[in-house]
Design an enzyme around this catalytic site. Structure first.
Site: not given
Length: 249
Positions: A145, A158
């Site tokens: 990501s 995250y």
């Protein structure tokens, strides 16, 4: 063999019932690969495999946070096919937590984030490395990501685990060469249900602040993974960003 054909190749997709995983399964199967989709729910995984283009495909159980299931998966795939050429790690989870809310990101969630979003990817590579190495032309693709680069994402942990995947690609791209290439594909906002609570209004706002004026689709990520397996054959240890330019803002 045409450069874009994967006829005779076997691809294992960890988390193959999710939006990106299933789109990748379809894309690889369409150019000839035999595809193994993994999931935690047997019925859902079997249903996902049934949607793939005709071929020698397989539904299999695996839990990315449980290394023992990944080792068993590697044994089962070896027994079924005798080879693995491509491993795609699409599993993961997250929870939206404001970055300034330090107390909400408790130790248990942090540990689970790393177990499912980093350790599991490494464990899958570890389990399949002998099979990928045996053909002298193995490929690993992890789905990361841009949160790992921008520090902006669903929560701080995250962002950290996705940054860890970028580093893993560099470390293992060096360590496993030349028999295995290791790449990351790094999306921005993708139109799936991956982040609980994100709705169409969030997607609309994200599209307006993305240079290409739309958010990503699962197919965009799948196309990049196909490129890793077909066109980008002189690439390893790096991250392919597929975000519509979102990280530029």
């Amino acid at each position: 063999m045409p450069i874009h054909s994967l006829s005779g190749k076997v691809a294992v997709i960890i988390g193959g019932t999710g939006g990106i995983g299933l789109a990748t399964g379809h894309a690889l199967a369409e150019i000839g690969a035999s595809v193994v989709l993994t999931g935690r729910d047997a019925d859902r995984t079997a249903s996902a495999v049934a949607t793939l283009p005709a071929g020698n495909h397989l539904a299999a159980h695996a839990e990315v946070g449980d290394s023992a299931t990944l080792r068993l998966l590697a044994d089962d795939v070896q027994h079924h096919y005798g080879r693995v050429d491509i491993l795609v790690n699409t599993s993961g989870f997250t929870r939206a937590i404001p970055h300034a809310d330090l107390d909400a990101l408790d130790d248990a969630l942090i540990d689970e984030m790393f177990a499912v979003n980093w350790r599991g990817q490494f464990a899958a590579i570890r389990a399949f490395a002998p099979l990928l190495r045996a053909n002298g032309d193995g490929l690993v693709v992890n789905v990361g990501s841009i949160a790992g680069r921008t520090g902006q994402g669903s929560n701080v942990a995250y962002c950290a685990v996705k940054a860890g995947l970028d580093v893993m690609a560099m470390s293992l791209g060096r360590a496993l060469a030349p028999a295995i290439r290791v790449l990351n594909v790094s999306p921005g906002v993708v139109d799936t249900g991956f982040v609980p609570g994100r709705d169409s209004s969030f997607n609309e706002r994200a599209a307006k602040t993305t240079p290409l004026r739309r958010i990503g689709q699962a197919q965009d990520v799948a196309d990049a993974i196909v490129a890793c397996a077909t066109s980008l054959r002189f690439a390893t240890g790096t991250t392919i960003v597929v975000d519509g330019g979102r990280q530029l803002g």
